[in-house]
Scaffold this active site. Sequence first.
Site, PDB file in Angstrom:
ATOM      1  N   GLY A  10       5.776   0.403  13.982  1.00  0.00           N
ATOM      2  CA  GLY A  10       5.933   1.790  13.863  1.00  0.00           C
ATOM      3  C   GLY A  10       5.010   2.594  14.498  1.00  0.00           C
ATOM      4  N   THR A  12       4.765   4.875  16.655  1.00  0.00           N
ATOM      5  CA  THR A  12       4.822   6.353  17.184  1.00  0.00           C
ATOM      6  C   THR A  12       4.534   7.411  16.562  1.00  0.00           C
ATOM      7  OG1 THR A  12       7.358   6.073  17.234  1.00  0.00           O
ATOM      8  CG2 THR A  12       6.535   5.070  19.181  1.00  0.00           C
ATOM      9  N   ASP A  61      13.549  -2.833  17.339  1.00  0.00           N
ATOM     10  CA  ASP A  61      13.621  -2.338  15.801  1.00  0.00           C
ATOM     11  C   ASP A  61      13.498  -3.726  14.898  1.00  0.00           C
ATOM     12  OD1 ASP A  61      14.761  -1.974  13.564  1.00  0.00           O
ATOM     13  OD2 ASP A  61      16.687  -0.711  14.236  1.00  0.00           O
ATOM     14  N   SER A 141       2.630   0.846  -0.790  1.00  0.00           N
ATOM     15  CA  SER A 141       2.754   2.200  -1.503  1.00  0.00           C
ATOM     16  C   SER A 141       2.417   2.242  -2.809  1.00  0.00           C
ATOM     17  CB  SER A 141       4.284   2.571  -1.158  1.00  0.00           C
ATOM     18  OG  SER A 141       4.512   3.893  -1.773  1.00  0.00           O
ATOM     19  N   TYR A 154      13.899   1.769  -3.213  1.00  0.00           N
ATOM     20  CA  TYR A 154      12.590   1.981  -2.131  1.00  0.00           C
ATOM     21  C   TYR A 154      11.382   1.244  -2.978  1.00  0.00           C
ATOM     22  CZ  TYR A 154       8.412   3.882   0.097  1.00  0.00           C
ATOM     23  OH  TYR A 154       7.271   3.823   0.676  1.00  0.00           O
ATOM     24  N   LYS A 158       8.869  -1.870  -1.947  1.00  0.00           N
ATOM     25  CA  LYS A 158       7.602  -2.019  -1.775  1.00  0.00           C
ATOM     26  C   LYS A 158       6.707  -2.908  -2.852  1.00  0.00           C
ATOM     27  CE  LYS A 158       6.789   0.532   1.726  1.00  0.00           C
ATOM     28  NZ  LYS A 158       6.228   0.287   3.040  1.00  0.00           N
ATOM     29  N   PRO A 184      -0.869   3.370   0.093  1.00  0.00           N
ATOM     30  CA  PRO A 184      -1.023   4.877  -0.032  1.00  0.00           C
ATOM     31  C   PRO A 184      -0.275   5.527  -1.196  1.00  0.00           C
ATOM     32  CG  PRO A 184      -0.203   4.039   2.045  1.00  0.00           C
ATOM     33  CD  PRO A 184      -0.069   2.986   1.122  1.00  0.00           C
ATOM     34  N   GLY A 185      -0.808   6.614  -1.471  1.00  0.00           N
ATOM     35  CA  GLY A 185       0.029   7.508  -2.329  1.00  0.00           C
ATOM     36  C   GLY A 185       0.610   8.585  -1.439  1.00  0.00           C
ATOM     37  N   GLU A 190       5.873  11.816   8.909  1.00  0.00           N
ATOM     38  CA  GLU A 190       7.436  12.204   8.910  1.00  0.00           C
ATOM     39  C   GLU A 190       8.231  11.374   7.821  1.00  0.00           C
ATOM     40  OE1 GLU A 190       8.968  10.778  12.706  1.00  0.00           O
ATOM     41  OE2 GLU A 190       7.477  12.062  13.926  1.00  0.00           O
TER      42      GLU A 190
END
Length: 253
Positions: A10, A12, A61, A141, A154, A158, A184-185, A190
Amino acid sequence: MNSKIALITGATSGIGKACAHLFAQQGYQLILVARRTQLLGEISRHLEDKYAIDIQPLVADVRNKEQLTAILEGLPTEWKKVDVLVNNAGLSQGLDPIDKGDTDDWDVMIDTNVKGLLYVTKIVSNWMIPYKSGHIINIGSIAGKEVYPNGNVYCATKHAVDALNKGMRVDLLPHHIKVTAIHPGMVETEFSIVRFKGDEERAKNVYKGFEPLLAQDIADAIWFAVSRPAHVNINDMLIMPAAQATATITQKD
């Protein structure tokens, strides 16, 4: 190759891109994995020119096991001595209650956040084992610590990352491979644009009224974990903006 090597998925945008810049700055050679060919090429050329490092940009991918395996295993032998793996590729799709969820969205999240992470880890951990060294960083997350309204699938993916991180730590301990989860919070990347399928206005509203984390903040935390002495492993780190207390409670001005 004498320099250390970091493989980042991931790469980019967001946290992956910030990690690429930081590891390049620290003199690492990079294997950058991402889906967007043009962006990957631009970032790779920029970092090679700026830091005089070598980069292997790989368009792949992580959901596609056959493609991913062929591309990674096709790397020259000297590139397979990976010192750091950053499992960053991940996303959220939609924000609906379970009864209204889009099953295609569920598949994308599970295939990327869980299965993709596993595919990459299986390959790269087997490269690390003969050298009895290496460090795997899994990007989790706050959603892996708490479940919030409409976050169902989701959050489940996580939570899986959190569990897999603990499992990897146990399984890879005999091989002297470090394993760290960074959770992370709210980070302004993006992420929300992807979650809301390109609706930039809705994405911006997520961070309105307070100062979220930046991708660089998470990259700095990753570097902190990686740069500890050999006898130190950061198992788990939860990082929040000062204005965020839980997944759903923020202080907005």
